[in-house]
Structures are given as structure tokens and as C-alpha cells.
Design an enzyme around this catalytic site. Structure first.
Site, mmCIF file in Angstrom:
data_model
loop_
_atom_site.group_PDB
_atom_site.id
_atom_site.type_symbol
_atom_site.label_atom_id
_atom_site.label_comp_id
_atom_site.label_asym_id
_atom_site.label_seq_id
_atom_site.Cartn_x
_atom_site.Cartn_y
_atom_site.Cartn_z
ATOM 1 N N SER A 94 -9.099 3.500 -1.871
ATOM 2 C CA SER A 94 -7.665 3.370 -1.467
ATOM 3 C C SER A 94 -7.079 4.505 -1.257
ATOM 4 O O SER A 94 -7.133 5.567 -1.792
ATOM 5 C CB SER A 94 -7.161 2.595 -2.630
ATOM 6 O OG SER A 94 -5.605 2.397 -2.314
ATOM 7 N N HIS A 117 -6.131 -4.711 -6.567
ATOM 8 C CA HIS A 117 -5.029 -3.550 -6.126
ATOM 9 C C HIS A 117 -4.502 -4.049 -4.686
ATOM 10 O O HIS A 117 -3.289 -3.705 -4.510
ATOM 11 C CB HIS A 117 -6.142 -2.239 -5.831
ATOM 12 C CG HIS A 117 -5.453 -1.428 -5.017
ATOM 13 N ND1 HIS A 117 -5.319 -1.203 -3.598
ATOM 14 C CD2 HIS A 117 -4.886 0.110 -5.418
ATOM 15 C CE1 HIS A 117 -4.799 -0.217 -3.254
ATOM 16 N NE2 HIS A 117 -4.384 0.522 -4.400
ATOM 17 N N ASN A 118 -5.259 -4.369 -3.748
ATOM 18 C CA ASN A 118 -4.901 -4.759 -2.723
ATOM 19 C C ASN A 118 -3.720 -5.967 -2.593
ATOM 20 O O ASN A 118 -2.661 -6.134 -2.084
ATOM 21 C CB ASN A 118 -5.839 -5.091 -1.835
ATOM 22 C CG ASN A 118 -6.617 -3.968 -1.120
ATOM 23 O OD1 ASN A 118 -6.621 -2.846 -1.688
ATOM 24 N ND2 ASN A 118 -7.346 -3.934 0.029
ATOM 25 N N GLU A 146 -0.674 -4.712 -3.749
ATOM 26 C CA GLU A 146 -0.135 -3.720 -2.457
ATOM 27 C C GLU A 146 0.836 -4.783 -1.520
ATOM 28 O O GLU A 146 1.923 -4.611 -1.225
ATOM 29 C CB GLU A 146 -1.140 -3.207 -1.776
ATOM 30 C CG GLU A 146 -0.924 -2.504 -0.593
ATOM 31 C CD GLU A 146 -2.087 -1.872 0.332
ATOM 32 O OE1 GLU A 146 -2.176 -2.350 1.548
ATOM 33 O OE2 GLU A 146 -2.793 -1.426 -0.426
ATOM 34 N N LYS A 203 -10.441 -3.496 -6.571
ATOM 35 C CA LYS A 203 -9.888 -2.869 -5.515
ATOM 36 C C LYS A 203 -9.336 -4.170 -4.674
ATOM 37 O O LYS A 203 -8.198 -3.884 -4.176
ATOM 38 C CB LYS A 203 -11.015 -2.300 -4.463
ATOM 39 C CG LYS A 203 -10.556 -1.821 -3.210
ATOM 40 C CD LYS A 203 -9.345 -1.215 -3.118
ATOM 41 C CE LYS A 203 -9.008 -0.462 -1.710
ATOM 42 N NZ LYS A 203 -8.808 -1.309 -0.621
#
Length: 487
Positions: A129, A186-187, A190, A183
Site C-alpha cells: 500500500s 486496509h482498503n 480506506e 490488505k
């Protein structure tokens, strides 16, 4: 010729920048791209004068690598990854490593790890990222897969990753698909952060009538305090950016948002695991709704644009209070978003048998990545104090922060509802907060309804937990009960 430390396939923006980053840290890298002209362009362009080696076939790439060989794929997730794995397998030897650095679904990573282990090869699926700039100068890297592969790539990955207080934003996440799952979350976070910022922006613009320059100053100030983050920082820059005619470029951008699927995967995982990821799900839906531009234009003419916005609030004496309320709503909702994301990781860890270190995950996100922000340090502190923490909101730091922000949070939501401004992330976060801290919810009525029409049974507050009952509500339903909570 001297052998390369690592090979990389895929010379799009992220791949090129990771290679240059590795070269900056004195690693010798061999590169390949299916469109071989890209290899020439890269070697004769950005990589000119470096030790980077251009190759023009997979065989040449593999032959150029020191053993145990390490090949990193920076290609489109899905079938393309499997395509290159199939080509690489017969060319590699026992103990060699294949690394997938794209946004693959974690289940694919689990499958590939097991498949390659059976072939005597090691596999890593890693989240990367930070976008173009992060890849070039220090991304957040979240590796998972075969634990035996980690020592072989640890030095390279930690060298090229972002650093915070001297610590690399790269640690081993866990086996199989753990790295790509983290991940993915995480996105999803986001998505939530971006939607929350957009909702604060639209309230400033539509209710307060603020110009982009005025909003730039607000976000600039916010970035100095608890909201300090990469996304707040770039938002202030976007608000100040002018087009060639001197007018704000932001005002000329079509209000339809794209997505690449990781937010959707996060939402689907939350439903599969039974985790109330309300804010992130609403953020995904908000993007979907934005894509219905033509329908929204037609609906606006038929349903009306909503209540007339009262401009009596557009006074300096009131604006400061409202901006403070928006700040508090944004901060509190952001806490909820991260709390829900860590809940999802905790539930997935139970389901998949992963041993996730949530403090390390927060540390990995403190630098290089899109969601990097000041309070990730507080998240690390929370899990360092209590690795088994059920929910971030129960940590004293976040409990106090939510209570302090609550009044402004409610004020912002009321302001939006009164003026017909959609704020799905702010409002869903507040509803989650109210629901999570409610000792009693109306689910008793839901369960009675389910028992009425489907004989799904219920538990009683005056009996011990785990004991189920069924009522013949109509007098002619009988005593046969169905399953309880699965339907």
C-alpha cells in the site's frame, strides 16, 4: 554476469517504482514484462544507469537470479497471477519463492500457497500500500503465505518499506492468505475514510456555503491535530488546486466514483463472518449510488432535490461551531471504522486459524500506506496493553475520544438530516456506536417474529443462555421447531 537478488514481473507504475526502490537500497533486480517493449523503455528510461537487469523471457529472468530464486509478480489479480505461476513452476527448483504483490483475494492466496507447497516451492501473498509514491520511496508491506519464505525476503521487504520511529512498516502477518486479508481490510478502511472526508466536505459546501479555498484552510488546520493523516493532507491539496482557468478543478470533476473491488470483498467478508462492518459497507454502497449519475439526475427532477438549505447558519458565529461538530463527527466515525475493521480481522483469524498481531498491523499502517494517520499509534498502544481487546472502542483512549466527540457527532448528523444531505458513513457509524453500547436491542421482537412465521425458536431472559423455546403463537402451529439462528 552477477546474479540478481530478486526478479520482478510486471512493469506498470507500481512494479517500476518497487524495482527502483529496491535498486536504491543496493539490491540487484531483474525485470520482465509480457510486452517486452516496456522492458526496453524502462531500462533506457527510469532505470538507466542502475544495476537493474532487463530480461526478455521468463526463462531468461529465472536464469538471471541467485538461488534460492525469488520472483515477485506485480500483475493484475486473478487469472494473470495463475498464468505466470503455471509458467514459473517448471522453471524453478525446490525452495524457490514466488511472491504475489497485487491485490489478490485472500482465498486465492491460500489456494496458491498450498498448491506451491506441494510442488516444493514457497509462496508469499503480500499487500503493498502507498500508491505510486509509496512504492517508490517506502510502502507499507503486509506479507503472508508460507512462513518458510519470510526469512528469504524479509531483509529486502523491510529495507524498502516505510519507516516510522526507525521501525519498518513491514512485519510478517500470518500464514496462507493472512497478508492479503489484512490488505483487503486496509482498503476497506480506506473506503470508509474517504467517504467520511467527502461527507464533511459536502456539509461544508452545501450547508455552510464554503468555497474550496475556505475548506482548504479548515482541512489544513485539521491536519495538525488528531485528524492528521495522509487522506486529510491530500484533501487540503485537492481543495486548493486550480484548473488552467484559475477555477477549482474539484468543481469540474464528475460526481461518480470508481472502485476496484477490494472494498466489496471486505463487505462480503463481513457478511460471511457475521461482523457488523456497517460504515465500510455503506461506503461501498455510496460509491455504487454515485455511479447511477443519469438515474440520479432524473430522480432529482421527479423527487425533488430535498429540503431548501437554511442559510441562516452561514454566519461566522455559527460556522465555527458547526466546523467543530464536523471535526468531531469525522474523528469519532473514523474510530468506529477502524474498530469495525479490526473486529473483522479478529473474526477472520478465528475462522482461518491465523495468529494476527494487531499492534504490528497498526504499526505497518503508520507509514507509507493510504490510511496512515496519527492515531494508529494509539491503536498499537491499545493492543500492546491488551492483545485480546474485543473492540477498540473499549480501550480507554478511544472510549474517552468517542465520549468527547459525541455531542458534535450528533449535531453534524442532525444538521445533515435536516438539510437533506446524504451522510451514510457518519450516520451508520453513530448508529453502530449507539447499538454496540446498548444493553438491550429490539432483536427480541425480531426473534419472536422469526419464531411466529418459521418456528425458529428463541431464548428467554429468565432462563439460562443456550436453552431454546418455541411458542405456538396462533394456536394451530404445533410444537415442531425449526433451526434457530441460521435462517
Amino acid at each position: 554476469m552477477e546474479k540478481a537478488d530478486i526478479g520482478l514481473i510486471g512493469l506498470a507504475v507500481m512494479g517500476q517504482n518497487l524495482v527502483l526502490n529496491m535498486a536504491d537500497h543496493n539490491y540487484r533486480v531483474a525485470v520482465f514484462n509480457r510486452t517486452t517493449g516496456k522492458v526496453d523503455d524502462f531500462i533506457n528510461g527510469p532505470a538507466k544507469g542502475t544495476s537493474i537487469i532487463g530480461t526478455y523471457s521468463i526463462e531468461e529472468l529465472v536464469d538471471s537470479l541467485a538461488k534460492p530464486r525469488k520472483v515477485m509478480l506485480m500483475v493484475k489479480a486473478g487469472e494473470v497471477v495463475d498464468y505466470f505461476i503455471e509458467i514459473l513452476v517448471p522453471l524453478l527448483e525446490t525452495g524457490d519463492v514466488i511472491i504475489d504483490g497485487g491485490n489478490s483475494h485472500f482465498t486465492d492466496t491460500t489456494r496458491r500457497t498450498k498448491f506451491l507447497r506441494e510442488k516444493g516451492l514457497r509462496f508469499i501473498g503480500t499487500g503493498v500500500s502507498g500508491g505510486e509514491e509509496g512504492a517508490r520511496f517506502g510502502p507499507s508491506i503486509m506479507p503472508g503465505g508460507d512462513p518458510e519464505a519470510w526469512p528469504l525476503v524479509k531483509e529486502i521487504f523491510q529495507a524498502i518499506s516505510a519507516k516510522v520511529d526507525g521501525q519498518p512498516c513491514c512485519q510478517w502477518v500470518g500464514q496462507d492468505g493472512a497478508g492479503h486479508f489484512v490488505k483487503m481490510v486496509h482498503n476497506g478502511i480506506e473506503y470508509g475514510d474517504m467517504q467520511l472526508i467527502s461527507e464533511a466536505y459536502t456539509l461544508m459546501e452545501k450547508v455552510l456555503g464554503m468555497s474550496t479555498d475556505e475548506m482548504h484552510e479548515v482541512f489544513k488546520e485539521w491536519n495538525k491535530g488528531v485528524l492528521d493523516s495522509y487522506l486529510i493532507d491530500i484533501t487540503k491539496d485537492i481543495l486548493a488546486f486550480k484548473d488552467e482557468d484559475g477555477k477549482p478543478l474539484l468543481d469540474k470533476i464528475l460526481d461518480t466514483s470508481g472502485q476496484k473491488g477490494t472494498g466489496k470483498w471486505t463487505a462480503i467478508s463481513s457478511l460471511q463472518l457475521g461482523v457488523p462492518l456497517t460504515l465500510i459497507c455503506e461506503s461501498v454502497f455510496a460509491r455504487v449510488l454515485s455511479s447511477l449519475k443519469d438515474e440520479r439526475v432524473r430522480a432529482s427532477a421527479i423527487l425533488g432535490p430535498g429540503p431548501a438549505i437554511s442559510r441562516d447558519v452561514n454566519k461566522a458565529s455559527n460556522n465555527a461551531d458547526i466546523i467543530k461538530a464536523l471535526h468531531d463527527a469525522l474523528y469519532a466515525s473514523k474510530i468506529i471504522s477502524y474498530a469495525q475493521g479490526f473486529m473483522l480481522m479478529r473474526e477472520a483469524a478465528k475462522e482461518e486459524g491465523w495468529d494476527l498481531n494487531y499492534g504490528d498491523i497498526a504499526l505497518m499502517w503508520r507509514g507509507g500506506c493510504i490510511v496512515r494517520s496519527a492515531f494508529l499509534g494509539n491503536i498499537k498502544d491499545a493492543y500492546d496493553k491488551n492483545p485480546q481487546l474485543e473492540n477498540l472502542t473499549l480501550d480507554s483512549f478511544f472510549t474517552d475520544a468517542l465520549k468527547s466527540a459525541e455531542e458534535g457527532w450528533r449535531k453534524a448528523v442532525i444538521l445533515a438530516v435536516k438539510n437533506g444531505i446524504p451522510i451514510p458513513a457518519f450516520s451508520s457509524a453513530l448508529s453502530y456506536f449507539d447499538g454496540y453500547r446498548s444493553e438491550r436491542l429490539p432483536a427480541n421482537l425480531l426473534q419472536a417474529q422469526r419464531d411466529y412465521f418459521g418456528a425458529h425458536t428463541y431464548e428467554r431472559v429468565d432462563k439460562k443462555r443456550g436453552e431454546f423455546f418455541h411458542t405456538d403463537w396462533t394456536g394451530h402451529g404445533g410444537d415442531v421447531a425449526s433451526t434457530t439462528y441460521e435462517v
